[in-house]
Motif scaffolding. Sequence first.
Motif, PDB file in Angstrom:
ATOM      1  N   GLN A  20       0.826  -1.206   0.000  1.00 29.37           N
ATOM      2  CA  GLN A  20       0.000   0.000   0.000  1.00 29.37           C
ATOM      3  C   GLN A  20       0.861   1.257   0.000  1.00 29.37           C
ATOM      4  N   ARG A  21       1.989   1.218   0.709  1.00 31.32           N
ATOM      5  CA  ARG A  21       2.902   2.362   0.714  1.00 31.32           C
ATOM      6  C   ARG A  21       3.470   2.589  -0.680  1.00 31.32           C
ATOM      7  N   VAL A  22       3.860   1.503  -1.344  1.00 33.67           N
ATOM      8  CA  VAL A  22       4.379   1.606  -2.712  1.00 33.67           C
ATOM      9  C   VAL A  22       3.300   2.146  -3.648  1.00 33.67           C
ATOM     10  N   ALA A  23       2.064   1.650  -3.499  1.00 28.87           N
ATOM     11  CA  ALA A  23       0.959   2.130  -4.345  1.00 28.87           C
ATOM     12  C   ALA A  23       0.762   3.628  -4.188  1.00 28.87           C
ATOM     13  N   ARG A  24       0.842   4.123  -2.973  1.00 26.60           N
ATOM     14  CA  ARG A  24       0.685   5.573  -2.757  1.00 26.60           C
ATOM     15  C   ARG A  24       1.832   6.359  -3.380  1.00 26.60           C
ATOM     16  N   ARG A  25       3.031   5.755  -3.347  1.00 27.91           N
ATOM     17  CA  ARG A  25       4.175   6.433  -3.963  1.00 27.91           C
ATOM     18  C   ARG A  25       3.991   6.528  -5.482  1.00 27.91           C
ATOM     19  N   ILE A  26       3.493   5.468  -6.063  1.00 24.49           N
ATOM     20  CA  ILE A  26       3.199   5.477  -7.502  1.00 24.49           C
ATOM     21  C   ILE A  26       2.112   6.508  -7.801  1.00 24.49           C
ATOM     22  N   ALA A  27       1.104   6.563  -6.938  1.00 22.54           N
ATOM     23  CA  ALA A  27       0.008   7.517  -7.133  1.00 22.54           C
ATOM     24  C   ALA A  27       0.504   8.955  -7.117  1.00 22.54           C
ATOM     25  N   ASP A  28       1.485   9.250  -6.274  1.00 20.60           N
ATOM     26  CA  ASP A  28       2.037  10.612  -6.216  1.00 20.60           C
ATOM     27  C   ASP A  28       2.585  11.026  -7.577  1.00 20.60           C
ATOM     28  N   TYR A  29       3.313  10.120  -8.239  1.00 16.51           N
ATOM     29  CA  TYR A  29       3.864  10.425  -9.559  1.00 16.51           C
ATOM     30  C   TYR A  29       2.751  10.535 -10.601  1.00 16.51           C
ATOM     31  N   LYS A  30       1.798   9.615 -10.550  1.00 17.89           N
ATOM     32  CA  LYS A  30       0.696   9.655 -11.508  1.00 17.89           C
ATOM     33  C   LYS A  30      -0.101  10.947 -11.382  1.00 17.89           C
ATOM     34  N   GLU A  31      -0.390  11.328 -10.160  1.00 17.70           N
ATOM     35  CA  GLU A  31      -1.189  12.532  -9.934  1.00 17.70           C
ATOM     36  C   GLU A  31      -0.436  13.803 -10.315  1.00 17.70           C
ATOM     37  N   ALA A  32       0.896  13.704 -10.360  1.00 23.80           N
ATOM     38  CA  ALA A  32       1.701  14.844 -10.813  1.00 23.80           C
ATOM     39  C   ALA A  32       1.811  14.889 -12.332  1.00 23.80           C
ATOM     40  N   GLY A  33       1.187  13.911 -13.009  1.00 23.08           N
ATOM     41  CA  GLY A  33       1.137  13.924 -14.469  1.00 23.08           C
ATOM     42  C   GLY A  33       2.184  13.088 -15.167  1.00 23.08           C
ATOM     43  N   HIS A  34       2.947  12.300 -14.418  1.00 27.26           N
ATOM     44  CA  HIS A  34       4.002  11.494 -15.025  1.00 27.26           C
ATOM     45  C   HIS A  34       3.470  10.149 -15.514  1.00 27.26           C
ATOM     46  N   LYS A  35       4.120   9.593 -16.525  1.00 28.37           N
ATOM     47  CA  LYS A  35       3.890   8.209 -16.929  1.00 28.37           C
ATOM     48  C   LYS A  35       4.808   7.327 -16.080  1.00 28.37           C
ATOM     49  N   VAL A  36       4.268   6.199 -15.600  1.00 25.74           N
ATOM     50  CA  VAL A  36       5.014   5.398 -14.636  1.00 25.74           C
ATOM     51  C   VAL A  36       5.040   3.924 -15.037  1.00 25.74           C
ATOM     52  N   VAL A  37       6.245   3.362 -15.046  1.00 24.90           N
ATOM     53  CA  VAL A  37       6.442   1.922 -15.202  1.00 24.90           C
ATOM     54  C   VAL A  37       7.102   1.440 -13.917  1.00 24.90           C
ATOM     55  N   VAL A  38       6.539   0.383 -13.322  1.00 23.37           N
ATOM     56  CA  VAL A  38       7.030  -0.113 -12.040  1.00 23.37           C
ATOM     57  C   VAL A  38       7.502  -1.550 -12.205  1.00 23.37           C
ATOM     58  N   VAL A  39       8.728  -1.830 -11.781  1.00 22.95           N
ATOM     59  CA  VAL A  39       9.282  -3.185 -11.782  1.00 22.95           C
ATOM     60  C   VAL A  39       9.360  -3.659 -10.341  1.00 22.95           C
ATOM     61  N   VAL A  40       8.853  -4.866 -10.076  1.00 26.68           N
ATOM     62  CA  VAL A  40       8.869  -5.368  -8.705  1.00 26.68           C
ATOM     63  C   VAL A  40       9.482  -6.763  -8.627  1.00 26.68           C
ATOM     64  N   SER A  41      10.029  -7.039  -7.455  1.00 30.51           N
ATOM     65  CA  SER A  41      10.565  -8.363  -7.136  1.00 30.51           C
ATOM     66  C   SER A  41       9.510  -9.174  -6.404  1.00 30.51           C
ATOM     67  N   ALA A  42       9.847 -10.411  -6.091  1.00 37.49           N
ATOM     68  CA  ALA A  42       8.971 -11.250  -5.287  1.00 37.49           C
ATOM     69  C   ALA A  42       8.937 -10.733  -3.853  1.00 37.49           C
ATOM     70  N   MET A  43       7.840 -10.969  -3.171  1.00 31.03           N
ATOM     71  CA  MET A  43       7.665 -10.489  -1.808  1.00 31.03           C
ATOM     72  C   MET A  43       8.614 -11.199  -0.843  1.00 31.03           C
ATOM     73  N   GLY A  44       9.340 -10.417  -0.058  1.00 29.51           N
ATOM     74  CA  GLY A  44      10.118 -10.953   1.052  1.00 29.51           C
ATOM     75  C   GLY A  44      10.938 -12.173   0.712  1.00 29.51           C
ATOM     76  N   ASP A  45      10.655 -13.278   1.426  1.00 34.98           N
ATOM     77  CA  ASP A  45      11.421 -14.522   1.270  1.00 34.98           C
ATOM     78  C   ASP A  45      10.766 -15.516   0.312  1.00 34.98           C
ATOM     79  N   THR A  46       9.878 -15.032  -0.547  1.00 32.48           N
ATOM     80  CA  THR A  46       9.143 -15.944  -1.424  1.00 32.48           C
ATOM     81  C   THR A  46      10.071 -16.824  -2.248  1.00 32.48           C
ATOM     82  N   THR A  47      11.082 -16.234  -2.850  1.00 31.28           N
ATOM     83  CA  THR A  47      11.980 -17.005  -3.711  1.00 31.28           C
ATOM     84  C   THR A  47      12.724 -18.074  -2.920  1.00 31.28           C
ATOM     85  N   ASP A  48      13.252 -17.699  -1.761  1.00 31.21           N
ATOM     86  CA  ASP A  48      13.958 -18.681  -0.935  1.00 31.21           C
ATOM     87  C   ASP A  48      13.019 -19.812  -0.514  1.00 31.21           C
TER      88      ASP A  48
END
Length: 417
Positions: A20-48
Motif C-alpha cells: 500500500q505504501r508503494v501504491a501511494r508512492r506510484i500515485a504521487d507520480y501519476k497525480e503529478a502527471g508522469h507516466k510510470v512503469v514499475v518493476v517489482v521483485s517477489a515479496m520478502g522470502d518468497t523465492t527462498d
Amino acid sequence: MSLIVMKFGGSSVGSTERMQRVARRIADYKEAGHKVVVVVSAMGDTTDDLIDQSKLLNANPPAREMDMLLTVGEQISIALLSMAIDAIGLKSKSFTGWQAGITTEAVHGKARISDIQPDRIFAALDSGYAAIVAGFQGATEDGDITTLGRGGSDTTAVALAAALKADVCEIYTDVDGIYSTDPRVVKCARKLDEITYDEMLELANLGAAVLHPRAVEYAKNYNVNLVVRSSFTQNEGTSVKEEAVMEQGNAVRGIAFDKNVARISILGVEDIPGVLAKVFGALASNGVDVDIIVQSGTQDGKADFAFTVTLTDKDRAIGIVERIRAEVPYREVTSEENLVKVSIVGAGMVSNPGVAAKMFAAIYEQGISIKLVTTSEIRLSVVIGAEHTQDVVRALHTAYGLDTAEQAFVGGPQDRR
C-alpha cells in the motif's frame, strides 16, 4: 510530463502494508502527471521458500523447471500491487516479463536480455495506466520462461528504462542512497550525492549489494539516468552518472567487501611457458571465474602460484586442476576458506599518491596479515581473514576521512533481488 521507471525490491513489497505504501508512492507520480512503469521483485522470502520446497522434491531440479517455478513470485507481486493501485482509484496493468516484450538468450537461471519490444507497455501508458512489470524474468524466442539471476530485477528496470527512453530509473531499496560502505557495518557511513558508473560498477562487482553489476553496466552502456532511493523515506537518493562531482580531498569514494572468496594454491609447478595458459584456460572453459592471481618466485625450476575464486566454485575449481595434473605436473594443490576481499574504490585514486600506503598502514595497525593484493586504476583490493572484516572496514573508513557525524538510515532487511 516525464516517463519514470521505478523498481521496488522484495523488502519494499514484503507485506500488504508495504504494498500500500508503494501504491501511494506510484500515485504521487501519476497525480503529478508522469507516466510510470514499475518493476517489482517477489515479496520478502518468497523465492527462498520456493527454492526450499523444490529441494524437498528434487535435490538437483532441472534448470528449466526452476525458472518456471521462481518466476511465480514476481507474478504474485505484480498482481497484488496492481490491485493495491486500483483500490486507491488509479488505473494499472500488470505484465510478466515476456508480456512486457523482454526476450532473453536460451540460458536458464542467469539469462541475459537480448531484446525488448515494449509495445504493450507503451500502449498501456498511452491509455493512462501505470504499467507494473515482473522483474527478474523474460522468455526465449521459442517461448521458454527464463530468469535473469540474482539482481535480475535491477537489470529489468534499467533495461526497460533504456528501451522506453525513460527520463529516470529509480531503484528503491531499504537504504536512502549509496553509501561509502555498508551502513550496517559502519553506522557513520557517508551517503554519496553522486557516483560515477565506473565507481559503482567496481563497488557492485566487489561486494556492494545495493545495485547489481549487470544493471550498472546496462545503465552505463545506454546512459540511463539512474537514482538509488529509499522506499521508506522521501529523502533524496544517489545519482549514478557518467561523471560525478568529487568531494574535496576524498580520493576514495567507497569501501566494499566480499566474503564469497576462496584461495587455491598450486605448489611446485614446473616454470615453463604455457603453464598458466593451460590452468586458467581449463578453468575458463568450465565456466570458473578467477579473480586475483599471484605467482611466487622460481626455485629449482619450480614455481608456486595462487588465485581466488568464489567460495561456491572452490570445489569445482580444485577438481578441474586435479584433472589436468598430467598436462601440468605439480607437487600439491591446497585451498583456504574463511577469507574476505576488502576493496577501496575511487576515480581519484589514480592521481593521488599514497592511497595504497594508507590502506596497508591501517591494516598493519590492526595487526592483520594481508594474503593477496590486486589493483586497477580506480580500486585496490586485499584478501584477509574473514574474522577481521568489520575491524578493517571501519579502520579504512576512518583512515580515508569518510566518517560522518550522522548515523546512516537503514529501513529494513536488505534486498538483493
